[in-house]
Scaffold this motif. Structure first.
Motif, PDB file in Angstrom:
ATOM      1  N   PRO A  52      -4.184   5.840   4.453  1.00 46.84           N
ATOM      2  CA  PRO A  52      -3.448   4.623   4.813  1.00 46.84           C
ATOM      3  C   PRO A  52      -4.347   3.390   4.720  1.00 46.84           C
ATOM      4  CG  PRO A  52      -3.056   6.377   6.406  1.00 46.84           C
ATOM      5  CD  PRO A  52      -4.183   6.835   5.532  1.00 46.84           C
ATOM      6  N   ARG A  53      -3.861   2.368   4.043  1.00 44.11           N
ATOM      7  CA  ARG A  53      -4.599   1.117   3.900  1.00 44.11           C
ATOM      8  C   ARG A  53      -3.626  -0.046   4.002  1.00 44.11           C
ATOM      9  NH1 ARG A  53      -8.106   2.533  -1.601  1.00 44.11           N
ATOM     10  NH2 ARG A  53      -9.155   4.405  -0.822  1.00 44.11           N
ATOM     11  N   ASN A  54      -4.134  -1.192   4.421  1.00 40.21           N
ATOM     12  CA  ASN A  54      -3.273  -2.374   4.495  1.00 40.21           C
ATOM     13  C   ASN A  54      -4.109  -3.653   4.509  1.00 40.21           C
ATOM     14  OD1 ASN A  54      -0.689  -3.519   4.512  1.00 40.21           O
ATOM     15  ND2 ASN A  54      -0.736  -3.798   6.726  1.00 40.21           N
ATOM     16  N   GLU A  55      -5.148  -3.677   3.678  1.00 44.00           N
ATOM     17  CA  GLU A  55      -6.008  -4.861   3.630  1.00 44.00           C
ATOM     18  C   GLU A  55      -5.400  -5.960   2.765  1.00 44.00           C
ATOM     19  OE1 GLU A  55     -10.645  -6.095   2.508  1.00 44.00           O
ATOM     20  OE2 GLU A  55      -9.967  -4.008   2.313  1.00 44.00           O
ATOM     21  N   TYR A  56      -4.690  -5.547   1.708  1.00 49.41           N
ATOM     22  CA  TYR A  56      -4.113  -6.493   0.762  1.00 49.41           C
ATOM     23  C   TYR A  56      -2.610  -6.265   0.647  1.00 49.41           C
ATOM     24  CZ  TYR A  56      -9.013  -6.743  -0.731  1.00 49.41           C
ATOM     25  OH  TYR A  56     -10.372  -6.876  -0.767  1.00 49.41           O
ATOM     26  N   PHE A  57      -1.894  -7.272   0.149  1.00 54.41           N
ATOM     27  CA  PHE A  57      -0.488  -7.100  -0.188  1.00 54.41           C
ATOM     28  C   PHE A  57      -0.352  -5.957  -1.203  1.00 54.41           C
ATOM     29  CE2 PHE A  57       3.047  -8.526  -3.091  1.00 54.41           C
ATOM     30  CZ  PHE A  57       4.073  -8.135  -2.254  1.00 54.41           C
ATOM     31  N   LEU A  58       0.609  -5.094  -0.997  1.00 54.77           N
ATOM     32  CA  LEU A  58       0.885  -3.892  -1.795  1.00 54.77           C
ATOM     33  C   LEU A  58      -0.048  -2.729  -1.495  1.00 54.77           C
ATOM     34  CD1 LEU A  58       1.764  -5.254  -5.369  1.00 54.77           C
ATOM     35  CD2 LEU A  58       3.309  -4.790  -3.449  1.00 54.77           C
ATOM     36  N   ASP A  59      -1.082  -2.969  -0.693  1.00 54.48           N
ATOM     37  CA  ASP A  59      -2.058  -1.923  -0.392  1.00 54.48           C
ATOM     38  C   ASP A  59      -1.388  -0.722   0.276  1.00 54.48           C
ATOM     39  OD1 ASP A  59      -4.624  -0.974  -0.532  1.00 54.48           O
ATOM     40  OD2 ASP A  59      -5.465  -2.337   0.956  1.00 54.48           O
ATOM     41  N   ALA A  60      -0.524  -0.986   1.246  1.00 54.97           N
ATOM     42  CA  ALA A  60       0.086   0.105   2.010  1.00 54.97           C
ATOM     43  C   ALA A  60       1.021   0.944   1.144  1.00 54.97           C
ATOM     44  CB  ALA A  60       0.855  -0.458   3.206  1.00 54.97           C
ATOM     45  N   MET A  61       1.610   0.328   0.120  1.00 54.03           N
ATOM     46  CA  MET A  61       2.557   1.040  -0.741  1.00 54.03           C
ATOM     47  C   MET A  61       1.887   1.729  -1.921  1.00 54.03           C
ATOM     48  SD  MET A  61       5.859  -1.518  -0.837  1.00 54.03           S
ATOM     49  CE  MET A  61       4.949  -3.054  -0.969  1.00 54.03           C
ATOM     50  N   THR A  62       0.598   1.445  -2.125  1.00 53.60           N
ATOM     51  CA  THR A  62      -0.131   1.982  -3.271  1.00 53.60           C
ATOM     52  C   THR A  62      -1.045   3.088  -2.767  1.00 53.60           C
ATOM     53  OG1 THR A  62      -0.057  -0.227  -4.248  1.00 53.60           O
ATOM     54  CG2 THR A  62      -1.563   1.363  -5.250  1.00 53.60           C
ATOM     55  N   HIS A  63      -0.621   4.317  -2.911  1.00 54.38           N
ATOM     56  CA  HIS A  63      -1.261   5.440  -2.235  1.00 54.38           C
ATOM     57  C   HIS A  63      -2.497   5.912  -2.998  1.00 54.38           C
ATOM     58  CE1 HIS A  63       2.851   6.330  -0.184  1.00 54.38           C
ATOM     59  NE2 HIS A  63       2.245   5.251   0.294  1.00 54.38           N
ATOM     60  N   GLN A  64      -3.641   5.799  -2.335  1.00 53.68           N
ATOM     61  CA  GLN A  64      -4.935   6.031  -2.956  1.00 53.68           C
ATOM     62  C   GLN A  64      -5.805   6.910  -2.052  1.00 53.68           C
ATOM     63  OE1 GLN A  64      -6.388   2.268  -5.132  1.00 53.68           O
ATOM     64  NE2 GLN A  64      -5.227   1.435  -3.422  1.00 53.68           N
ATOM     65  N   GLY A  65      -7.016   7.158  -2.509  1.00 53.52           N
ATOM     66  CA  GLY A  65      -7.986   7.861  -1.692  1.00 53.52           C
ATOM     67  C   GLY A  65      -7.930   9.364  -1.837  1.00 53.52           C
ATOM     68  N   SER A  66      -8.415  10.052  -0.827  1.00 51.37           N
ATOM     69  CA  SER A  66      -8.567  11.506  -0.846  1.00 51.37           C
ATOM     70  C   SER A  66      -7.236  12.215  -1.092  1.00 51.37           C
ATOM     71  CB  SER A  66      -9.152  11.985   0.484  1.00 51.37           C
ATOM     72  OG  SER A  66      -9.170  13.399   0.539  1.00 51.37           O
ATOM     73  N   LEU A  67      -7.316  13.359  -1.787  1.00 53.16           N
ATOM     74  CA  LEU A  67      -6.160  14.203  -2.056  1.00 53.16           C
ATOM     75  C   LEU A  67      -6.053  15.353  -1.064  1.00 53.16           C
ATOM     76  CD1 LEU A  67      -6.495  14.423  -5.948  1.00 53.16           C
ATOM     77  CD2 LEU A  67      -5.142  12.801  -4.618  1.00 53.16           C
ATOM     78  N   ASP A  68      -6.924  15.376  -0.052  1.00 57.89           N
ATOM     79  CA  ASP A  68      -6.901  16.426   0.972  1.00 57.89           C
ATOM     80  C   ASP A  68      -5.826  16.123   2.016  1.00 57.89           C
ATOM     81  OD1 ASP A  68      -8.891  18.243   0.173  1.00 57.89           O
ATOM     82  OD2 ASP A  68     -10.477  16.957   0.986  1.00 57.89           O
ATOM     83  N   PHE A  69      -5.068  17.152   2.403  1.00 61.16           N
ATOM     84  CA  PHE A  69      -4.086  16.995   3.460  1.00 61.16           C
ATOM     85  C   PHE A  69      -4.788  16.906   4.814  1.00 61.16           C
ATOM     86  CE2 PHE A  69      -1.327  18.624   0.162  1.00 61.16           C
ATOM     87  CZ  PHE A  69      -0.131  17.983   0.405  1.00 61.16           C
ATOM     88  N   PRO A  70      -4.240  16.137   5.734  1.00 58.53           N
ATOM     89  CA  PRO A  70      -4.810  16.073   7.090  1.00 58.53           C
ATOM     90  C   PRO A  70      -4.758  17.449   7.751  1.00 58.53           C
ATOM     91  CG  PRO A  70      -3.203  14.314   6.743  1.00 58.53           C
ATOM     92  CD  PRO A  70      -3.081  15.248   5.586  1.00 58.53           C
ATOM     93  N   ASP A  71      -5.728  17.706   8.606  1.00 56.20           N
ATOM     94  CA  ASP A  71      -5.788  19.000   9.296  1.00 56.20           C
ATOM     95  C   ASP A  71      -4.507  19.289  10.067  1.00 56.20           C
ATOM     96  OD1 ASP A  71      -8.329  19.392   8.312  1.00 56.20           O
ATOM     97  OD2 ASP A  71      -9.342  18.714  10.142  1.00 56.20           O
TER      98      ASP A  71
END
Length: 608
Positions: free
Chosen positions: A491-510
């Motif tokens: 989850p990110r929300n630093e920039y406009f569209l950031d929250a809707m643009t899913h990035q980062g790790s591909l690991d599922f949360p525990d």
């Protein structure tokens, strides 16, 4: 009021767009598009020519409301169309197809108030699937709903892509959307990249074929009054992102080619050019340490690169259509309280006017998401941009409008919209494609489900399942559990569209893994994963009795697939890595490059 149809003494009907009472060559429907475009170009003021070089965002408001500003700036529709003579707009959300048709007709009436009555070209990002990101893709709304392009590729049947293209063309044209800012023909080579769902696959041959089919289906053999003009993107290929990050944001500005695989990413664009794509959009990214045929490519955003746009795209690949930049390369924005810096990667130090100058010097024709006509006028006045260069781009843009028949009739039939858009045949075809694209990765004897199977569900709307299976509320009463989850992201929300643009790790949360594991301890689990990008499914491999992947499928379509009512025939169009360490060790420019993937490219089982 709409301009009435005039008739010459010899019976030629035409729209007298400049109101001079004479059939001018550009108004003559009997003349070819190139000749008409050249005639009109010679009549335009400098300001009208400059307006053609912009394609910006337009908010859909009430039909006929031309004086209310949208959410991204102070300009109203009237300011854009009659004040700045801008007549290309990218359309976001709209309440309904009928509303869009009425609004577009009212906007075309507004366009007739400009000196030469140049009609508006309305463009759209993809909007027939499930994903919703207001800067990149829209969920279906009034249109028929289909799997995303990765899902179309998963089916492996070119005829389905052609059927989708014909459906999309019909629905777009019905509401006045005459330009598609797609297909996206990037190779999904880095499993982390946020945009891969709208690409066709990680395979260059598959992507080339399906991208060409979509272009041919939307445009036809040649552009006409029933066509949608395509913009193939993102040249020269957008999948090789450093760390898989997206270049809408500063941390994702770079592409890298440690595998030396630049030319493979070009293959779909060669195919798109051969298929006659009307336009091509360069990506935001800059390339690090890229050398092509002995030439070190400048580390600037692709649209800023004269080598990539003029030398490679124009001269070597032979593309002579419109080069439309991706959105907002010049101007910093703030949207909904969040910053959204200009994608001026590698040229951040340049002023706005210097950025515009560099874009046109590189070979761009239209600036996407910008409305800074004043800067182009200043460049012309100072001699830093020649009128000859301006005319070259304006002519390309004008010719497409003539080829689309917009000068002869830009209006849509508001009474026909409900008959065409979201029609039963289109919805049925989309539903079947959703079900067929479901990809069965693992099945330990639990699929297909029988009609009398008692199923406990999570992430499924039980009311739409119907009589396909028996839904129960308590796990104790169930034979199996069906759990739907989505590929993970940070989850990110630093920039406009950031929250809707899913990035980062591909690991599922525990906690997600633990939830599925707890249910699996009580009864067999069928785990369905929405792969909006790749995911690490390794923790579930020994937990779930069956694992399926979807690339956009409703609950009803999924149940049709799992019961075999519509047999699933999906095969993975990307690979699913075994671990994040394997992803991090792979080359982002080389498709299917992770070591020992859990599910390789092409994986998929049949239920028959």
């Amino acid at each position: 009021m709409r301009r009435s149809i005039s008739t010459t003494e010899d019976g030629v009907q035409y729209r007298d767009l400049n109101g001079n009472g004479v059939l001018d060559p550009y108004e003559d429907p009997r003349i070819d598009a190139e000749t008409r475009a050249k005639d009109l170009l010679g009549r335009l003021s400098i300001e009208e020519k400059v307006g053609l070089l912009f394609n910006t965002v337009m908010h859909v408001s009430d039909p006929g409301d031309h004086d209310t500003a949208g959410p991204f700036g102070p300009e109203s529709p009237r300011d854009f169309v009659v004040g700045q003579f801008i007549n290309h707009f990218n359309i976001g959300r709209f309440p309904s197809a009928e509303h869009m048709a009425r609004w577009q007709n009212a906007m075309q009436e507004l366009a007739e108030q400009a000196p030469h009555g140049i009609p508006i070209t309305f463009a759209t990002d993809p909007r027939h699937g499930f994903a919703q990101n207001d800067g990149m893709v829209f969920s279906t709304g009034s249109f028929s709903q289909w799997p995303e392009p990765l899902g179309l590729a998963a089916i492996g049947d070119p005829s389905v892509v052609s059927d989708f293209a014909e459906t999309a063309r019909s629905e777009y044209v019905a509401v006045g959307l005459r330009a598609a800012i797609h297909p996206q023909i990037d190779l999904a080579s880095d499993p982390r990249w946020a945009r891969q769902l709208q690409s066709f696959s990680s395979d260059p041959d598959v992507t080339s074929l399906y991208g060409s089919l979509l272009i041919s289906g939307l445009q036809g053999e040649t552009l006409s009054s029933t066509s949608v003009a395509c913009t193939a993107k993102h040249f020269p290929g957008g999948g090789a992102q450093e760390n898989g990050e997206d270049p809408h944001f500063p941390q994702g500005k770079a592409q890298i080619y440690p595998g030396g695989n630049f030319h493979e990413h070009l293959a779909p664009f060669r195919a798109a050019i051969a298929a006659g794509t009307s336009a091509i959009m360069p990506y935001y990214s800059l390339a690090k340490d890229l050398v092509i045929d002995g030439v070190a490519v400048d580390e600037v955003g692709f649209a800023y690169s004269k080598y990539l746009i003029t030398t490679l795209l124009r001269e070597e690949l032979g593309f002579d259509g419109v080069v439309l930049t991706d959105w907002q390369l010049v101007t910093d924005l703030e949207a909904f309280g969040l910053p959204f810096p200009a994608k001026a990667w590698g040229v951040e130090h340049l002023s706005r006017i210097e950025r515009v100058e560099k874009l046109f010097d590189a070979g761009s024709d239209q600036l996407g998401g910008e409305s800074c006509t004043d800067l182009v006028l200043e460049l012309l006045t100072s001699g830093r941009l020649s009128e000859e260069r301006l005319d070259a781009s304006a002519l390309r843009v004008l010719q497409v409008k003539f080829e689309l028949g917009l000068f002869d009739n830009p209006y849509v039939d508001e009474n026909e919209v409900a008959v065409i858009v979201g029609s039963e045949p289109f919805r049925t075809a989309g539903h079947r494609a959703q079900a067929e694209s479901v990809t069965v990765l693992k099945n330990h004897g639990v699929l297909p489900l029988r009609a009398d199977t008692r199923v406990y569900v999570e992430g499924v709307n039980a009311t739409v399942v119907g009589d396909r299976v028996v839904i129960v509320d308590d796990k104790k009463d169930a034979d199996v559990a069906l759990i739907r989850i989505t590929a993970p992201f940070e989850p990110r929300n630093e920039y406009f569209l950031d929250a809707m643009t899913h990035q980062g790790s591909l690991d599922f949360p525990d906690e997600e893994i633990a939830r599925v594991q707890a249910i699996a301890a009580e009864l067999p689990v069928i785990l369905d994963v929405y792969l909006e990008r790749a995911a690490i499914l390794t923790p579930f491999e020994d937990i779930a009795a069956a694992i399926t992947a979807n690339f956009g499928a409703s609950d009803a379509a999924l149940l049709d697939a799992l019961t075999g009512a519509i047999p699933p025939r999906g095969r993975l169009p990307i690979e699913l890595p075994r671990s994040m360490s394997a992803v991090e060790a792979s080359h982002p420019d080389v498709p299917n490059n992770t070591e020992d993937p859990l599910y390789p490219y092409g994986a998929g089982l049949s239920l028959t």
